[in-house]
Design an enzyme around this catalytic site. Structure first.
Site, mmCIF file in Angstrom:
data_model
loop_
_atom_site.group_PDB
_atom_site.id
_atom_site.type_symbol
_atom_site.label_atom_id
_atom_site.label_comp_id
_atom_site.label_asym_id
_atom_site.label_seq_id
_atom_site.Cartn_x
_atom_site.Cartn_y
_atom_site.Cartn_z
ATOM 1 N N GLU A 47 10.325 -6.737 -3.151
ATOM 2 C CA GLU A 47 10.771 -8.116 -3.385
ATOM 3 C C GLU A 47 11.196 -8.265 -4.845
ATOM 4 O OE1 GLU A 47 8.378 -11.253 -1.786
ATOM 5 O OE2 GLU A 47 7.722 -10.026 -0.092
ATOM 6 N N HIS A 67 1.274 -4.189 -1.274
ATOM 7 C CA HIS A 67 2.541 -4.927 -1.327
ATOM 8 C C HIS A 67 2.459 -5.978 -2.424
ATOM 9 C CE1 HIS A 67 5.498 -8.014 0.326
ATOM 10 N NE2 HIS A 67 6.222 -6.962 0.025
ATOM 11 N N HIS A 84 -9.468 3.721 3.780
ATOM 12 C CA HIS A 84 -8.678 3.639 5.004
ATOM 13 C C HIS A 84 -8.436 2.198 5.466
ATOM 14 C CE1 HIS A 84 -9.659 7.872 5.204
ATOM 15 N NE2 HIS A 84 -10.941 7.570 5.216
ATOM 16 N N HIS A 89 -2.774 -6.899 -1.844
ATOM 17 C CA HIS A 89 -1.555 -7.698 -1.874
ATOM 18 C C HIS A 89 -1.443 -8.439 -3.195
ATOM 19 C CE1 HIS A 89 1.789 -9.944 -0.273
ATOM 20 N NE2 HIS A 89 1.701 -9.236 0.840
#
Length: 184
Positions: A47, A67, A84, A89
């Site tokens: 982004e 992200h 895992h 974010h």
């Protein structure tokens, strides 16, 4: 697999890191030395204005998603393990020597050095002080809740350090295998 993002930024990955062929890394991502990125991990800074920095001696295990939202960053400090299936974010800061457990979600927060976010926990909109433990399954979304967090025990400190050591050995082992295959 590595891809540029729509802003034409490409990942920058240390030659001393090991990245699984099934990991996907997109955009403005910097990965340090001795980093292990396991199978099916996704690291996306695609982004506008987003970035991800993963420090040295970290591990990003199977199915981890990192992200960064537009105009935000994710910073993962040295010697940190993302276990895992966790989701990190941005905006997000994870300090040095941390552990984020299986299935945990860490978003819009800062986690201090030597802290543990145990399995299936959720951390959002708070600052976790150095050396604290967020227990399995806990959702912590209000700053006052950090006052009740326990400090890291010597057993948990050894656990998180052993995960880092094991994954550095994996980097070394996979890099050695890669060199053998390339020399054949």
């Amino acid at each position: 697999m590595q891809f540029q993002n729509p802003q034409k930024q490409k990942p920058k990955i240390s030659k001393k890191a090991w990245i699984s062929e099934t990991a996907i890394i997109i955009g403005n991502v910097n990965i340090g030395d001795n980093v292990f990125v396991a199978h099916n991990a996704i690291i996306r800074a695609d982004e506008p204005g987003s970035s991800i920095i993963i420090g040295n001696d970290c591990n990003v295990q199977d199915n981890v998603i990192i992200h960064a939202l537009s105009h935000s960053e994710v910073i993962v400090g040295n010697n940190t393990s993302l276990a895992h299936g966790c989701i990190v974010h941005g905006p997000c800061y994870i300090g040095e020597g941390c552990f984020v457990g299986f299935g945990s979600v860490v978003f819009d927060c800062a986690v201090g050095d030597d802290s543990l976010v145990m399995h299936n926990a959720t951390v959002r909109k708070i600052t976790v002080p150095d050396g604290k433990v967020i227990p399995d399954g806990m959702a912590i979304t209000e700053q006052h809740a950090v006052e009740n967090l326990e400090s890291i025990s010597s057993e948990l400190a050894e656990f998180k350090n052993s995960v880092v050591r094991a994954n550095i050995k994996l980097v070394q082992g996979y890099k050695a295998l890669q060199m053998e295959v390339e020399s054949e």
